[in-house]
Design a protein around this motif. Structure first.
Motif, PDB file in Angstrom:
ATOM      1  N   UNK A  30     -15.877  11.183 -33.118  1.00 22.82           N
ATOM      2  CA  UNK A  30     -16.337  12.300 -33.942  1.00 22.82           C
ATOM      3  C   UNK A  30     -17.514  11.892 -34.818  1.00 22.82           C
ATOM      4  N   UNK A  31     -17.445  10.708 -35.393  1.00 23.45           N
ATOM      5  CA  UNK A  31     -18.528  10.227 -36.253  1.00 23.45           C
ATOM      6  C   UNK A  31     -19.810   9.987 -35.454  1.00 23.45           C
ATOM      7  N   UNK A  32     -19.690   9.342 -34.290  1.00 18.94           N
ATOM      8  CA  UNK A  32     -20.869   9.109 -33.452  1.00 18.94           C
ATOM      9  C   UNK A  32     -21.468  10.432 -32.973  1.00 18.94           C
ATOM     10  N   UNK A  33     -20.618  11.372 -32.615  1.00 18.39           N
ATOM     11  CA  UNK A  33     -21.090  12.694 -32.192  1.00 18.39           C
ATOM     12  C   UNK A  33     -21.839  13.365 -33.328  1.00 18.39           C
ATOM     13  N   UNK A  34     -21.295  13.289 -34.523  1.00 17.19           N
ATOM     14  CA  UNK A  34     -21.950  13.892 -35.694  1.00 17.19           C
ATOM     15  C   UNK A  34     -23.300  13.225 -35.973  1.00 17.19           C
ATOM     16  N   UNK A  35     -23.345  11.910 -35.826  1.00 14.57           N
ATOM     17  CA  UNK A  35     -24.569  11.171 -36.132  1.00 14.57           C
ATOM     18  C   UNK A  35     -25.693  11.391 -35.120  1.00 14.57           C
ATOM     19  N   UNK A  41     -33.338  10.496 -29.931  1.00 21.90           N
ATOM     20  CA  UNK A  41     -32.810   9.199 -29.489  1.00 21.90           C
ATOM     21  C   UNK A  41     -33.060   8.177 -30.605  1.00 21.90           C
ATOM     22  N   UNK A  42     -32.063   7.362 -30.943  1.00 22.45           N
ATOM     23  CA  UNK A  42     -32.187   6.430 -32.074  1.00 22.45           C
ATOM     24  C   UNK A  42     -32.986   5.164 -31.751  1.00 22.45           C
ATOM     25  N   UNK A  43     -34.257   5.329 -31.380  1.00 18.68           N
ATOM     26  CA  UNK A  43     -35.082   4.173 -31.022  1.00 18.68           C
ATOM     27  C   UNK A  43     -35.195   3.167 -32.167  1.00 18.68           C
ATOM     28  N   UNK A  44     -35.262   3.644 -33.386  1.00 19.75           N
ATOM     29  CA  UNK A  44     -35.438   2.756 -34.538  1.00 19.75           C
ATOM     30  C   UNK A  44     -34.196   1.935 -34.855  1.00 19.75           C
ATOM     31  N   UNK A  48     -29.641  -2.659 -34.557  1.00 19.63           N
ATOM     32  CA  UNK A  48     -28.234  -2.501 -34.936  1.00 19.63           C
ATOM     33  C   UNK A  48     -27.373  -2.140 -33.723  1.00 19.63           C
ATOM     34  N   UNK A  49     -27.883  -1.249 -32.880  1.00 25.06           N
ATOM     35  CA  UNK A  49     -27.112  -0.744 -31.740  1.00 25.06           C
ATOM     36  C   UNK A  49     -27.204  -1.633 -30.507  1.00 25.06           C
ATOM     37  N   UNK A  67     -25.366   1.504 -25.340  1.00 22.49           N
ATOM     38  CA  UNK A  67     -25.744   0.608 -26.435  1.00 22.49           C
ATOM     39  C   UNK A  67     -24.647  -0.444 -26.586  1.00 22.49           C
ATOM     40  N   UNK A  68     -24.924  -1.689 -26.135  1.00 22.70           N
ATOM     41  CA  UNK A  68     -23.869  -2.709 -26.063  1.00 22.70           C
ATOM     42  C   UNK A  68     -23.309  -3.177 -27.407  1.00 22.70           C
ATOM     43  N   UNK A  69     -24.130  -3.330 -28.414  1.00 24.26           N
ATOM     44  CA  UNK A  69     -23.622  -3.810 -29.704  1.00 24.26           C
ATOM     45  C   UNK A  69     -22.693  -2.784 -30.342  1.00 24.26           C
ATOM     46  N   UNK A  70     -23.023  -1.519 -30.203  1.00 17.39           N
ATOM     47  CA  UNK A  70     -22.219  -0.450 -30.804  1.00 17.39           C
ATOM     48  C   UNK A  70     -21.151   0.075 -29.847  1.00 17.39           C
ATOM     49  N   UNK A  71     -21.258  -0.282 -28.572  1.00 16.31           N
ATOM     50  CA  UNK A  71     -20.295   0.104 -27.538  1.00 16.31           C
ATOM     51  C   UNK A  71     -20.112   1.614 -27.408  1.00 16.31           C
TER      52      UNK A  71
END
Length: 93
Positions: A30-35, A41-44, A48-49, A67-71
């Motif tokens: 839910x949080x990832x969907x909201x974000x 696309x979160x290129x910046x 982190x991701x 995104x492997x770091x954030x899975x």
């Protein structure tokens, strides 16, 4: 008799653990969907991701990226660069 009680307690603990994990995953999704859904696309955020990996399902209309770091995996509209869907984990389409 003691073995049966032990097994029942062990099963109860596993059920509670699965329930907690499921709740955490639901909240995280839910949080990832909201974000990300409906946003660019979160290129910046690659530091982190993690660097995104292009997955199967990518074509001339959509990009499927893990995104492997954030899975988590996103599906984006290539024309607009807008995130349409977020999945937990690596999700091939």
């Amino acid at each position: 008799m003691k073995n049966h009680i032990f097994l029942i307690l062990l099963l109860c603990l596993q059920l509670f653990a699965c329930s907690d994990t499921s709740q955490v995953n639901t909240e995280r999704h839910q949080e990832l969907t909201r974000l990300y859904t409906g946003k660019k696309v979160p290129y910046a955020e690659h530091d982190v991701l993690g660097s995104p990996e292009t997955l199967s399902g990518t074509n001339n209309m959509q990009w499927v990226a893990y995104y492997p770091k954030a899975d988590f995996t996103i599906v984006t509209n290539k024309k607009t660069d807008i995130v349409r869907t977020v999945y937990l984990g690596r999700h091939e389409l």
